[in-house]
Design an enzyme around this catalytic site. Structure first.
Site, PDB file in Angstrom:
ATOM      1  N   LEU A  66      35.660  13.673  39.959  1.00 48.54           N
ATOM      2  CA  LEU A  66      35.152  14.011  41.290  1.00 48.54           C
ATOM      3  C   LEU A  66      34.376  15.316  41.230  1.00 48.54           C
ATOM      4  CD1 LEU A  66      38.132  13.141  43.660  1.00 48.54           C
ATOM      5  CD2 LEU A  66      36.383  11.663  42.677  1.00 48.54           C
ATOM      6  N   GLY A 111      38.731  11.739  37.838  1.00 47.96           N
ATOM      7  CA  GLY A 111      38.080  10.601  38.487  1.00 47.96           C
ATOM      8  C   GLY A 111      37.313   9.716  37.508  1.00 47.96           C
ATOM      9  N   ASN A 135      43.818  14.807  34.539  1.00 47.93           N
ATOM     10  CA  ASN A 135      44.169  16.210  34.307  1.00 47.93           C
ATOM     11  C   ASN A 135      44.307  17.023  35.588  1.00 47.93           C
ATOM     12  OD1 ASN A 135      41.366  15.854  34.679  1.00 47.93           O
ATOM     13  ND2 ASN A 135      40.960  17.895  33.894  1.00 47.93           N
ATOM     14  N   GLU A 136      44.473  16.336  36.738  1.00 49.14           N
ATOM     15  CA  GLU A 136      44.507  17.028  38.027  1.00 49.14           C
ATOM     16  C   GLU A 136      45.460  18.223  38.021  1.00 49.14           C
ATOM     17  OE1 GLU A 136      44.094  13.863  37.631  1.00 49.14           O
ATOM     18  OE2 GLU A 136      42.682  13.134  39.134  1.00 49.14           O
TER      19      GLU A 136
END
Ligand code: CO8
Length: 260
Positions: A66, A111, A135-136
């Site tokens: 994202l 994303g 990996n957020e």
């Protein structure tokens, strides 16, 4: 709309090749997501098209996930529109009746990984410099439940639990070992292999394959459809927090510093 964020071509075999082309890193902006969803819808409605191979036209990057600038310092209205576009993209791709093959020819965090996970089959270039994962957590943010569900459906609960908590980005060979990607091939063989896999999947009658796919994926898709507005509210309240804004800004600064 920006020129050609996506190149799309349907071959005689009924297979479309979609190439992400939004330099520098194919980040998923609102504009990109909207164009991606519209392209998927057009292919879905085109009876001549039975499968789509998704890849990148940029060297070394499949998609950087994202677009973080879409989540920084924007209005509630913007966050709402952006998150709805992320949901829409996933509902279309994960719920697609077409055979979907990801030819992952570069790094694919967050994303970008979700896009690959949402396909029926993932082939990655065997370069260990390319990594993939959700990996957020490394950004101080949390992958939504439907990112998690999609991940669990591919790698299983234990691997997903560890990988998500650590926000791991797995180099291609490790991603293969974990089952996050189905196959590794030399980069120059990626499209040839994707076409061969596609032919194998398309050899089956569409209706049987599509009904099976729906049976496997419906519960996860229905869960987001049932909680879509709540999920948007959650995203807005999370992303609007000053602490989250600070984490995202710091992460963007870290990306810039890495260069100098
Ligand atoms: N969004 C916006 N800009 C980005 C992004 C991104 N995701 N990734 C990179 N950029 C920018 C960089 O800041 C840089 O900008 P500038 O040229 O102005 O300095 C430019 O793109 C090029 O980046 P790099 O120099 O880092 O390029 P490299 O080729 O060295 O590396 C990578 C490419 C590997 C893709 C690297 O840029 C990277 O790791 N990017 C970050 C990827 C990432 O962590 N994405 C996570 C996004 S979050 C997400 O997808 C899910 C969120 C779920 C929401 C949860 C609720 C809040």
């Amino acid at each position: 709309m920006a020129a050609a964020t996506l190149a799309r071509r349907i071959g005689r075999s009924g297979v479309a090749v979609m190439k992400f082309k939004s330099p520098p890193v194919n980040s998923l902006s609102l504009e990109f997501l909207t164009e991606f969803s519209i392209s998927l819808e057009k292919l879905e409605n085109n009876r001549a098209c039975r499968g789509v191979i998704i890849t990148s036209a940029l060297p070394k990057i499949f998609s950087s996930g994202l677009d973080i600038t879409e989540m920084c310092g924007k209005s509630i209205e913007h966050y709402t529109e952006f998150w709805r576009a992320v949901q829409e993209m996933w509902l279309r791709l994960y719920g697609s009746n077409m055979v979907t093959v990801a030819a992952v020819n570069g790094s694919s965090p967050a994303g970008g990984c979700l896009i690959a996970l949402s396909c029926d089959y993932r082939i990655m270039a065997e370069n260990p410099k390319f990594s993939i994962g959700l990996n957020e957590a490394q950004l101080g943010i949390v992958a939504p439940f439907w990112f998690k569900d999609t991940f669990v459906n591919v790698v299983g609960h234990r691997i997903a639990e560890r990988s998500l908590q650590l926000g791991s980005l797995h180099p291609a060979p490790e991603a293969h070992k974990l089952g996050l990607v189905d196959e590794l091939v030399p980069e120059e063989k990626l499209m040839e292999k994707a076409a061969a896999v596609m032919a194998q999947w398309l050899a089956l009658p569409d209706h049987a394959r599509q009904l099976t796919k729906t049976m496997m994926r419906k519960a996860v898709l229905d869960r987001l459809v049932a909680h879509r507005e709540e999920d948007i509210k959650n995203f807005i309240s999370f992303v609007s927090k000053e602490s989250i804004q600070k984490s995202l800004r710091m992460y963007m600064e870290m990306l810039k510093k890495k260069k100098s």
